[in-house]
Every structure is written in structure tokens, then in C-alpha cells.
Design a protein around this motif. Structure first.
Motif: not given
Length: 164
Positions: A86-96
Motif C-alpha cells: 500500500t505504502a509503495l503504491g502511494c509512493f509510485v502514485f505521488q511520483l506520477a
């Protein structure tokens, strides 16, 4: 029994997050650089805008901090599997969202749409910090300067939109 982490795997993970973060930076830069002059240079800006020479070094440090934070969370993948996903999904989303902002603001010259998008980015960074905090307080703290800088960038984006 204490399990040792394979050093090469840890280093590869860190390198992967550095590459991921700086790839987002490169995508955003591809929209930014060609539009600095004459478009951005011709915009009215508030008097409190920092010098252009500050943005590159600040973003470089922030991308390094983001990489390190994500790596610290990733290292807990075996003990907090779902939380890490979940945390890394949020991380990738904020990078996008981070990369998309540059395309909206600089690439498409849509300062109002970019302002709305940066508010979404701010919320996703805050969610990323909260999700990182559940796994690693240190990782969450590494993202605080990023949130503060994006807060400033949002105010600046709003001011530029209003002035133009």
C-alpha cells in the motif's frame, strides 16, 4: 536466529528507487526545460519567488530523500507485506502526479489545472507519509521536506495563476 539481509539485494533495491525517482524527475524535466524561455520567463511572478538556480538543487535533494524513504519501507517487505504494498503504491502514485504537474504547468501552460493537480499531489504525499509512518518513522520523516516544498510550490503555482 538473526537473519542478515543480502547486501547486494539491499543495494539493488536502493538503486532501483533512485532510478524510479529520477525517472519521474526526467519525465517532468522533459516538459520543463523547453518551456523555461520564453513562456515561463514571460510570466508575471510574485516578488518572493526564489531564484531559478535554487530549484534544481532542491529537487535533487528531495528526489534522493524520496528514494531513501521508499527504500527504507521496501526493506520491511517481508514483515509488513500488505502495508508495504500500500505504502509503495502511494509512493509510485505521488511520483506520477509529480511528473504530471510539470507537463500541465510547463508543457501545456495550464497553470490553473496544474494548481488543482498540485493540491491532489499534496494530498497523496500526505497519504504516503502516513502509510510510511506505519512501517518506518524515519522513512516518513524523510518525506516531510518534500511535503513542505510542494506546499510552497502550490502557493507559488496559485500566485502565478492569479497573476497571469
Amino acid at each position: 536466529m538473526i537473519r542478515k539481509r543480502p547486501l547486494l539485494l539491499d543495494l539493488a533495491g536502493l538503486l532501483g528507487f533512485v532510478i524510479l525517482s529520477f525517472s519521474a524527475a526526467a519525465i517532468g524535466t522533459a516538459a520543463t526545460i523547453p518551456n523555461l524561455s520564453p513562456w515561463y520567463a514571460g510570466l508575471r511572478k510574485p516578488p518572493w519567488i526564489p531564484p531559478s538556480s535554487l530549484f534544481g538543487p532542491v529537487w535533487t535533494v528531495l528526489y534522493l530523500l524520496m528514494s531513501l524513504a521508499a527504500w527504507l519501507v521496501w526493506r520491511h517487505r517481508n514483515t509488513h507485506r500488505e502495508d508495504v504494498q500500500t505504502a509503495l503504491g502511494c509512493f509510485v502514485f505521488q511520483l506520477a502526479l509529480n511528473a504530471a504537474w510539470s507537463w500541465l504547468f510547463f508543457g501545456l501552460h495550464q497553470t490553473g489545472l496544474a494548481f488543482a493537480e498540485i493540491l491532489s499531489l499534496w494530498l497523496v504525499i500526505a497519504a504516503t507519509i502516513l502509510s510510511f509512518f506505519k512501517i518506518s518513522r524515519g522513512a516518513a520523516l524523510l518525506l516531510v521536506p518534500y511535503l513542505l516544498w510542494v506546499s510552497f510550490a502550490a502557493v507559488l503555482n496559485g500566485a502565478i495563476h492569479r497573476l497571469n
